[in-house]
Design an enzyme around this catalytic site. Structure first.
Site, PDB file in Angstrom:
ATOM      1  N   ASP A  66       0.233  -7.633   1.467  1.00 13.79           N
ATOM      2  CA  ASP A  66       0.666  -6.240   1.583  1.00 13.79           C
ATOM      3  C   ASP A  66       2.184  -6.122   1.649  1.00 13.79           C
ATOM      4  O   ASP A  66       2.721  -5.299   2.392  1.00 13.79           O
ATOM      5  CB  ASP A  66       0.024  -5.568   2.800  1.00 13.79           C
ATOM      6  CG  ASP A  66       0.023  -4.043   2.680  1.00 13.79           C
ATOM      7  OD1 ASP A  66       0.252  -3.530   1.565  1.00 13.79           O
ATOM      8  OD2 ASP A  66      -0.185  -3.370   3.703  1.00 13.79           O
TER       9      ASP A  66
ATOM     10  N   HIS B  78       0.819  -1.214   0.000  1.00  8.89           N
ATOM     11  CA  HIS B  78       0.000   0.000   0.000  1.00  8.89           C
ATOM     12  C   HIS B  78       0.856   1.269   0.000  1.00  8.89           C
ATOM     13  O   HIS B  78       0.359   2.345  -0.316  1.00  8.89           O
ATOM     14  CB  HIS B  78      -0.976   0.000   1.176  1.00  8.89           C
ATOM     15  CG  HIS B  78      -0.373   0.277   2.514  1.00  8.89           C
ATOM     16  ND1 HIS B  78      -0.022  -0.718   3.400  1.00  8.89           N
ATOM     17  CD2 HIS B  78      -0.061   1.439   3.124  1.00  8.89           C
ATOM     18  CE1 HIS B  78       0.467  -0.178   4.491  1.00  8.89           C
ATOM     19  NE2 HIS B  78       0.461   1.139   4.357  1.00  8.89           N
TER      20      HIS B  78
ATOM     21  N   SER C  77       4.661   2.620   7.760  1.00  4.92           N
ATOM     22  CA  SER C  77       4.309   1.490   6.901  1.00  4.92           C
ATOM     23  C   SER C  77       5.521   0.978   6.136  1.00  4.92           C
ATOM     24  O   SER C  77       6.225   1.749   5.501  1.00  4.92           O
ATOM     25  CB  SER C  77       3.232   1.891   5.898  1.00  4.92           C
ATOM     26  OG  SER C  77       2.010   2.113   6.519  1.00  4.92           O
TER      27      SER C  77
END
Length: 467
Positions: free
Chosen positions: A151, A121, A227
Site C-alpha cells: 500500500d 489506496h 492516509s
C-alpha cells in the site's frame, strides 16, 4: 475486496506523523518527590528504592514546525464511464456519461525536487492527481509507481522552488513508548498534528491471510484523510507512513497503524531505480511459536519462528537451514514472531546477505543467508499472488505444469485451501511461469470471466471460474 469482520475491521486511512523534539525537565515548584517509606522492608511485593520523580513534559513544537510543511493534501479524481446510471446522465452536459469521483488523503514530501510518498489506496484508479501544499499552492502530480501489496505509492510534482521535505529515520530503532507525531489532513482539515506513543511494533492485523504485515502501532489520533501521511519521531524524522486504523466505526478509537519507514524507503528506492519492487526472500515457510507448537514439538522456547518448509534452491537451503529449526534473530533484530521476520526481510533486496541466529536440537548456531529474488505476479481480479513453481512442487501436486499460489490478496477466499496449490491453465492457456500469467492477464478482456485449472494439495484437479 476485504471481508469486514463482525465486530472489528481495518479502515484504510493514512496520516502524516510529525514528531518534534521534546525536552524532559524538572521544575522545582511543580515536581514532587515522594517520601521513601522504609517500613515495608519485609514486604513480599517488590518496591523500588528510587524515589526520583521523572518529568513528563514534552515540547512538540519544533518537530511539528519541521514537518508540517512537508505534508501535503492529495486529491484523487477518478472518472468512470460505465454508462448512464440515471436519466440525467443521458444529457450532453454530463461529460458523455462519465462520472468524476473525488477521494482525498495525505502525502509526505521526501525530496526537495518534489517526490512524494503516499498510500496506494489514496491514488488507486486516479485519472488525475492533485497535490496541495501547506502554503495552498496546488500542483498536478505524476504517478511514478506503486506497490498495492504494501500500500505504498510514489508520485512527483514539478515545483518552481525546492520544497520542504522530511528525511527518513530508521524504523528498526524505534522503541515502545517512544513519542511520535502524526501529521495529515483528516476529514479535509489541513495540516493537523496529533501526538501519541508507539504502542507496538511488527503488528500483523490478520494472521490468517498468509500475507504477514508488520505495522508500527500508535495511539496518535488518525482518521479518514490521514492516509499516506507521516509518522515522525521527536527529531522530525519519518519513521512510518500512516495507513490503517482498527475501528468498528471507521473513525479513530485508540489504535492506528503505519508502514515502517525502512520498508517504505526500500519500496520507493526500488520504484525509482528499477520501476518495480525487488523483493528478497529468505526461502522458508514458517509460523510463530505458540502453545500448540510448543506441545507438538516439545520446545523449551516460547518465542521465535519455527521453520515448516525450506524452499528448494533458496538461500536458506544453501545455508543449511532445515525444517524444525527455530529462528531467533536476524542481524540485530530479535525474531519473536513471524511478522518480525517478514518486516525485516521486506526491507532487504535480492543479493543482500543476512546473519540468521537459530536453534537446532537445543543448540544455537549462526548461518549467513544470501537473499534470493521472489518472482511473483499479483492477480487482483482473483485475489491471489502467484510464483514460479519448482519441479518438486509440481510433482508433489501431480501437476504437469503451472505456477504456485504464493499468497492471498483478499480475505474472501479460503487461504488454507488455496495457498500452495498449482494453477496449470488460465482461460484455456497453459502456464508454466509468472511471465505466462502476466501476458494472459494483460491481454484478456476484463468483461469476460476468468477460468483456471487448479491442482489442490491432495493432487485433485479442479476447474474454477471467476466472474
Amino acid at each position: 475486496m476485504k471481508k469486514i469482520a463482525t465486530l472489528l475491521f481495518v479502515s484504510i486511512l493514512g496520516g502524516v506523523l510529525t514528531l518534534g523534539s521534546y525536552k524532559i525537565f524538572f521544575d522545582e515548584d511543580t515536581v514532587q518527590f515522594l517520601p521513601q517509606d522504609n517500613s515495608n522492608q519485609n514486604s513480599f511485593i517488590p518496591v523500588t528504592n528510587n524515589n526520583r520523580a521523572y518529568g513528563t513534559n514534552a515540547d512538540f513544537t519544533e518537530a511539528a514546525e519541521k514537518t508540517v510543511h512537508a505534508v501535503v493534501h492529495v486529491k484523487n479524481v477518478a472518472v468512470f464511464k460505465n454508462g448512464p446510471r440515471s436519466i440525467w446522465e443521458y444529457y450532453p452536459y454530463n461529460n458523455n456519461g462519465g462520472r468524476a469521483l473525488q477521494g482525498a488523503g495525505s502525502g509526505v514530501i521526501i525530496t526537495p525536487d518534489g517526490y512524494i510518498v503516499t498510500n496506494n489506496h489514496v491514488i488507486d484508479g486516479a485519472s488525475e492527481i492533485e497535490v496541495t501544499l501547506n502554503n495552498n499552492k496546488t500542483y498536478k502530480a505524476e504517478l511514478i509507481g506503486s506497490d498495492p501489496i504494501s500500500d505504498i505509492a510514489l508520485i512527483k510534482v514539478d515545483a518552481d522552488d525546492e520544497l520542504d521535505y522530511i528525511p527518513f529515520g530508521n524504523s528498526d530503532n524505534t522503541q515502545l513508548g517512544e513519542w511520535v507525531l502524526a501529521v495529515g489532513n483528516p476529514f479535509n482539515l489541513k495540516s493537523t498534528v496529533t501526538a501519541g506513543i508507539i504502542s507496538a511494533k511488527a503488528r500483523d492485523l490478520n494472521m490468517r491471510d498468509n500475507s504477514p504485515q508488520s505495522f508500527i502501532q500508535t495511539d496518535a489520533a488518525i482518521n479518514p484523510g490521514n492516509s499516506g501521511g507521516a509518522l515522525v519521531n521527536i527529531n522530525g524524522e519519518l519513521i512510518g507512513i500512516n495507513t490503517a486504523i482498527s475501528s468498528p466505526s471507521g473513525s479513530y478509537i485508540g489504535y492506528a497503524f503505519a508502514v515502517p519507514s525502512n520498508n517504505a524507503r526500500k519500496i520507493v528506492e526500488d520504484i525509482m531505480e528499477f520501476g518495480d519492487v525487488q523483493q528478497g526472500i529468505l526461502g522458508i515457510r514458517g509460523t510463530s511459536i505458540n502453545n500448540d507448537i510448543i506441545r507438538e514439538f516439545d520446545l523449551s522456547t516460547t518465542q521465535g519462528v519455527i521453520v515448516a518448509e525450506v524452499t528448494p534452491g533458496s538461500g536458506a537451503e544453501k545455508s543449511g537451514i532445515r525444517q524444525k529449526d527455530i529462528i531467533k534473530k536476524i542481524d540485530n533484530i530479535e525474531i519473536n514472531k513471524f511478522s518480525d521476520l517478514t518486516g525485516y526481510i521486506n526491507s532487504k533486496r535480492p543479493g543482500d546477505k543476512v546473519l540468521v541466529k537459530l536453534m537446532r536440537d537445543g543448540k544455537e548456531r549462526e548461518v549467513d543467508v544470501l537473499l534470493t529474488k521472489l518472482d511473483t505476479y499479483p492477480i487482483p481480479a482473483l485475489g491471489i499472488e502467484v510464483a514460479n513453481a519448482s519441479p518438486e512442487e509440481l510433482e508433489a501436486y501431480k501437476a504437469p505444469n503451472g505456477v504456485r499460489i504464493n499468497r492471498m490478496l483478499t480475505e474472501d477466499l479460503p487461504s488454507a485451501d488455496l495457498v500452495g496449490g498449482i494453477i496449470s491453465e488460465i482461460n484455456g492457456q497453459k502456464v508454466s511461469s509468472v511471465r505466462d500469467v502476466e501476458e494472459i492477464m494483460q491481454s484478456r478482456t476484463r468483461a469476460n470471466p476468468i477460468v483456471i485449472v487448479f491442482y489442490t494439495k491432495q493432487g485433485e484437479k479442479q476447474r474454477m471460474i471467476w466472474k
